[in-house]
Scaffold this active site. Structure first.
Site, mmCIF file in Angstrom:
data_model
loop_
_atom_site.group_PDB
_atom_site.id
_atom_site.type_symbol
_atom_site.label_atom_id
_atom_site.label_comp_id
_atom_site.label_asym_id
_atom_site.label_seq_id
_atom_site.Cartn_x
_atom_site.Cartn_y
_atom_site.Cartn_z
ATOM 1 N N THR A 134 36.545 40.179 37.076
ATOM 2 C CA THR A 134 36.946 39.293 38.164
ATOM 3 C C THR A 134 37.962 38.266 37.689
ATOM 4 O O THR A 134 37.948 37.879 36.505
ATOM 5 C CB THR A 134 35.695 38.570 38.720
ATOM 6 O OG1 THR A 134 36.117 37.475 39.527
ATOM 7 C CG2 THR A 134 34.810 38.000 37.604
ATOM 8 N N ASP A 135 38.788 37.800 38.616
ATOM 9 C CA ASP A 135 39.739 36.737 38.254
ATOM 10 C C ASP A 135 39.012 35.422 37.951
ATOM 11 O O ASP A 135 39.597 34.499 37.389
ATOM 12 C CB ASP A 135 40.787 36.538 39.365
ATOM 13 C CG ASP A 135 40.197 36.126 40.711
ATOM 14 O OD1 ASP A 135 38.952 36.035 40.845
ATOM 15 O OD2 ASP A 135 40.986 35.888 41.652
ATOM 16 N N GLU A 136 37.726 35.342 38.338
ATOM 17 C CA GLU A 136 36.990 34.087 38.122
ATOM 18 C C GLU A 136 36.813 33.771 36.640
ATOM 19 O O GLU A 136 36.510 32.645 36.273
ATOM 20 C CB GLU A 136 35.636 34.130 38.851
ATOM 21 C CG GLU A 136 35.829 34.345 40.337
ATOM 22 C CD GLU A 136 34.597 34.106 41.203
ATOM 23 O OE1 GLU A 136 33.703 33.355 40.790
ATOM 24 O OE2 GLU A 136 34.553 34.683 42.299
ATOM 25 N N TYR A 159 27.903 32.820 36.886
ATOM 26 C CA TYR A 159 28.397 34.164 37.232
ATOM 27 C C TYR A 159 29.653 34.493 36.438
ATOM 28 O O TYR A 159 29.719 35.512 35.741
ATOM 29 C CB TYR A 159 28.691 34.251 38.747
ATOM 30 C CG TYR A 159 29.573 35.430 39.108
ATOM 31 C CD1 TYR A 159 29.110 36.736 38.997
ATOM 32 C CD2 TYR A 159 30.892 35.245 39.558
ATOM 33 C CE1 TYR A 159 29.923 37.827 39.306
ATOM 34 C CE2 TYR A 159 31.715 36.324 39.865
ATOM 35 C CZ TYR A 159 31.225 37.614 39.732
ATOM 36 O OH TYR A 159 32.036 38.686 40.037
ATOM 37 N N LYS A 163 30.418 37.297 33.433
ATOM 38 C CA LYS A 163 31.447 38.347 33.528
ATOM 39 C C LYS A 163 32.429 38.236 32.362
ATOM 40 O O LYS A 163 32.859 39.243 31.799
ATOM 41 C CB LYS A 163 32.196 38.252 34.866
ATOM 42 C CG LYS A 163 31.365 38.549 36.101
ATOM 43 C CD LYS A 163 30.884 39.995 36.199
ATOM 44 C CE LYS A 163 31.983 40.976 36.492
ATOM 45 N NZ LYS A 163 31.422 42.361 36.694
HETATM 46 P P1 NAD Z 1 27.461 43.753 45.101
HETATM 47 O O1 NAD Z 1 26.573 42.607 44.780
HETATM 48 O O2 NAD Z 1 27.761 44.066 46.515
HETATM 49 O O3 NAD Z 1 26.863 45.087 44.461
HETATM 50 C C1 NAD Z 1 26.313 45.136 43.187
HETATM 51 C C2 NAD Z 1 25.560 46.448 43.039
HETATM 52 O O4 NAD Z 1 25.049 46.518 41.697
HETATM 53 C C3 NAD Z 1 24.364 46.578 43.976
HETATM 54 O O5 NAD Z 1 24.341 47.861 44.545
HETATM 55 C C4 NAD Z 1 23.159 46.370 43.063
HETATM 56 O O6 NAD Z 1 22.000 47.067 43.479
HETATM 57 C C5 NAD Z 1 23.691 46.919 41.752
HETATM 58 N N1 NAD Z 1 22.996 46.344 40.581
HETATM 59 C C6 NAD Z 1 22.725 45.036 40.337
HETATM 60 N N2 NAD Z 1 22.057 44.926 39.175
HETATM 61 C C7 NAD Z 1 21.926 46.171 38.655
HETATM 62 C C8 NAD Z 1 21.343 46.698 37.477
HETATM 63 N N3 NAD Z 1 20.743 45.903 36.582
HETATM 64 N N4 NAD Z 1 21.403 48.019 37.274
HETATM 65 C C9 NAD Z 1 21.992 48.854 38.178
HETATM 66 N N5 NAD Z 1 22.540 48.409 39.324
HETATM 67 C C10 NAD Z 1 22.512 47.082 39.562
HETATM 68 O O7 NAD Z 1 28.776 43.491 44.263
HETATM 69 P P2 NAD Z 1 30.294 43.821 44.633
HETATM 70 O O8 NAD Z 1 30.831 42.709 45.443
HETATM 71 O O9 NAD Z 1 30.387 45.200 45.121
HETATM 72 O O10 NAD Z 1 30.951 43.710 43.187
HETATM 73 C C11 NAD Z 1 31.051 44.862 42.348
HETATM 74 C C12 NAD Z 1 31.680 44.447 41.029
HETATM 75 O O11 NAD Z 1 32.960 43.876 41.266
HETATM 76 C C13 NAD Z 1 30.884 43.396 40.273
HETATM 77 O O12 NAD Z 1 30.939 43.714 38.911
HETATM 78 C C14 NAD Z 1 31.625 42.098 40.545
HETATM 79 O O13 NAD Z 1 31.487 41.199 39.478
HETATM 80 C C15 NAD Z 1 33.049 42.593 40.669
HETATM 81 N N6 NAD Z 1 33.905 41.774 41.530
HETATM 82 C C16 NAD Z 1 33.593 41.573 42.846
HETATM 83 C C17 NAD Z 1 34.444 40.820 43.651
HETATM 84 C C18 NAD Z 1 34.165 40.611 45.113
HETATM 85 O O14 NAD Z 1 34.948 39.919 45.771
HETATM 86 N N7 NAD Z 1 33.115 41.168 45.677
HETATM 87 C C19 NAD Z 1 35.581 40.247 43.110
HETATM 88 C C20 NAD Z 1 35.859 40.446 41.760
HETATM 89 C C21 NAD Z 1 35.023 41.231 40.995
HETATM 90 P P1 TYD Z 2 32.195 33.636 48.073
HETATM 91 O O1 TYD Z 2 32.383 34.637 49.160
HETATM 92 O O2 TYD Z 2 30.831 33.267 47.656
HETATM 93 O O3 TYD Z 2 33.066 34.160 46.824
HETATM 94 P P2 TYD Z 2 33.443 33.401 45.434
HETATM 95 O O4 TYD Z 2 32.602 32.213 45.279
HETATM 96 O O5 TYD Z 2 33.132 34.447 44.420
HETATM 97 O O6 TYD Z 2 34.901 33.093 45.530
HETATM 98 O O7 TYD Z 2 32.944 32.303 48.497
HETATM 99 C C1 TYD Z 2 34.319 32.295 48.828
HETATM 100 C C2 TYD Z 2 34.710 30.846 49.091
HETATM 101 O O8 TYD Z 2 34.055 30.388 50.280
HETATM 102 C C3 TYD Z 2 34.280 29.888 47.993
HETATM 103 O O9 TYD Z 2 35.283 28.888 47.827
HETATM 104 C C4 TYD Z 2 32.999 29.260 48.529
HETATM 105 C C5 TYD Z 2 33.228 29.247 50.028
HETATM 106 N N1 TYD Z 2 32.028 29.390 50.870
HETATM 107 C C6 TYD Z 2 31.796 28.496 51.926
HETATM 108 O O10 TYD Z 2 32.580 27.560 52.157
HETATM 109 N N2 TYD Z 2 30.683 28.691 52.702
HETATM 110 C C7 TYD Z 2 29.805 29.704 52.483
HETATM 111 O O11 TYD Z 2 28.781 29.816 53.217
HETATM 112 C C8 TYD Z 2 30.059 30.612 51.399
HETATM 113 C C9 TYD Z 2 29.112 31.738 51.113
HETATM 114 C C10 TYD Z 2 31.194 30.428 50.632
#
Ligand code: NAD
Ligand code: TYD
Length: 351
Positions: A134-136, A159, A163
């Site tokens: 992630t970019d975070e 988090y 990562k």
């Molecule tokens: P999500 O939370 O929707 O899904 C995570 C999945 O991983 C779930 O299906 C969960 O059951 C599974 N999981 C959790 N713990 C596990 C374990 N111990 N063993 C096996 N499976 C397990 O997450 P997402 O939003 O789909 O993100 C997927 C990946 O992308 C993550 O690695 C996250 O850090 C990365 N990512 C997500 C975003 C975003 O905006 N959603 C952005 C940047 C990076």
């Molecule tokens: P989120 O979807 O949790 O992603 P991330 O924290 O990984 O960027 O949040 C996106 C942005 O929205 C973040 O700046 C936090 C804000 N946010 C709210 O303002 N209200 C909410 O209820 C949530 C879940 C997030």
């Protein structure tokens, strides 16, 4: 026929990736390994569950025995590690599970792959481990500038720290053993099947259920939004053509403030679904602890090296996304009627 081990494939991005890949290729096999935590949902995969090239295995990526067995029983070519605890707010409340899954789970996968891929003089040809990061991990930007692959890692939340730690272990396996790896660092994804604890589906869900719309702090934090299908396409390109050992940032200059996102969703739903959905639902609540101010990706490297560019503008993507949630109400209703409701009520009772 290449075999992919996709972890976390029952989550948001993982399920989109599996569907994208099985639609695009009919000469690949995908094994989806997922623990099915609160965020894992096999409903997401209903469209591919009978595909003969797809198999689901319920397992924890931290479980040495099950993961080793998977590598022994299948000739796995690619690992794409999506499995993670993914929500910043949960990590602030409960950091331990983030370290366990995100860091130790990653190391367990790296080891299991290394054990079967390593030969006397290196690694078998055509294998790759891709870590979805992630970019975070880069921390927070001021009003100007972008994250590049060369930007120092400076994570703030439990988090993003977990990562970043995982990224460093992946890098260590490349630097030490020359294991074939890539790391991708994408910005905030949005689209179908995203669990409603994240900003965009949370706001859609709350609007439709006439609930308060919680906006943290002043609402002016900025995220760089990436439509999930554009992300899936980028991962496919990195697996196939990414240079070994390299990091690729994925994002497409779609920066928006949180309040802009919230107002865009309200406007769309008010004009197209129910005109009683109004900005008055917005409630500015206590800010997230350590809230990163701005994320913004510089995607030059992936564009120049692999020819990737996002195809979906934020305006088109958000409409498609809202439309998807409207057409899949049952998916959201199932989540709303389960354990998530208790979590949500507890989480927001003081806000
Ligand atoms: P999500 O939370 O929707 O899904 C995570 C999945 O991983 C779930 O299906 C969960 O059951 C599974 N999981 C959790 N713990 C596990 C374990 N111990 N063993 C096996 N499976 C397990 O997450 P997402 O939003 O789909 O993100 C997927 C990946 O992308 C993550 O690695 C996250 O850090 C990365 N990512 C997500 C975003 C975003 O905006 N959603 C952005 C940047 C990076
Ligand atoms: P989120 O979807 O949790 O992603 P991330 O924290 O990984 O960027 O949040 C996106 C942005 O929205 C973040 O700046 C936090 C804000 N946010 C709210 O303002 N209200 C909410 O209820 C949530 C879940 C997030």
């Amino acid at each position: 026929m290449k075999t992919y081990l996709v972890t976390g494939g029952a989550g948001f991005i993982g399920s989109n990736f599996i569907i994208y890949m099985l639609n695009k290729y009919d000469d690949i096999k995908i094994i989806n390994v997922d623990k099915l935590t609160y965020a894992g949902n096999l409903e997401n995969l209903r469209s591919v569950q009978n595909n003969l090239n797809y198999k689901f295995v319920q397992a924890d990526i931290c479980d040495k025995e099950s993961i080793t067995k998977l590598f022994e029983e299948n000739d796995i070519d690619y690992v794409v590690n999506f499995a993670a605890e993914s929500h910043v707010d949960r990590s602030i409340r409960e950091p331990e599970v983030f370290v366990k899954t995100n860091v130790l789970g990653t190391v367990n996968l790296l080891n299991a792959a290394k054990n079967v891929w390593e030969t006397e003089d290196g690694f078998k040809e055509g294998k790759k481990y891709l870590q979805v990061s992630t970019d975070e991990v880069y921390g927070s930007l001021g009003e100007t500038g972008y994250f590049m692959e060369t930007t120092s890692i400076d994570p703030h939340s439990p988090y993003s720290s977990s990562k970043a730690s995982a990224d460093l272990m992946v890098k260590a396996y490349y630097d030490t053993y020359k294991m074939p790896v890539n790391i991708t660092r994408c910005s905030n994804n949005y689209g179908s099947y995203q669990f409603p604890e994240k900003l965009i589906p949370l706001i859609i869900n709350n609007c439709l259920n006439k609930k308060v719309l919680p906006v943290y702090g002043d609402g002016l934090n900025v995220r760089d939004w990436l439509y999930v299908e554009d992300h899936c396409k980028a991962i496919d390109m990195v697996i196939n053509n990414g240079r070994l050992g390299e990091v690729y940032n994925i994002g497409g200059h779609n920066e928006r403030t949180n309040i802009h996102i919230v107002k865009t969703i309200i406007k769309y739903l008010s004009e197209n679904v129910d005109n009683t959905i109004k900005e008055e639902f917005i409630k500015y609540v206590e800010d997230r602890k350590g809230h990163d101010r701005r994320y913004g990706i510089d995607p030059t490297k992936i564009k120049e090296e692999l020819g990737w560019e996002p195809e979906t503008t934020f305006e088109a993507g958000i409409e498609k996304t809202i439309q998807w949630y409207l057409e899949n109400k049952e998916w959201m209703d199932n989540i709303n009627s389960g354990e998530y409701q208790n979590y949500y009520n507890k989480m927001y009772q003081t806000k």
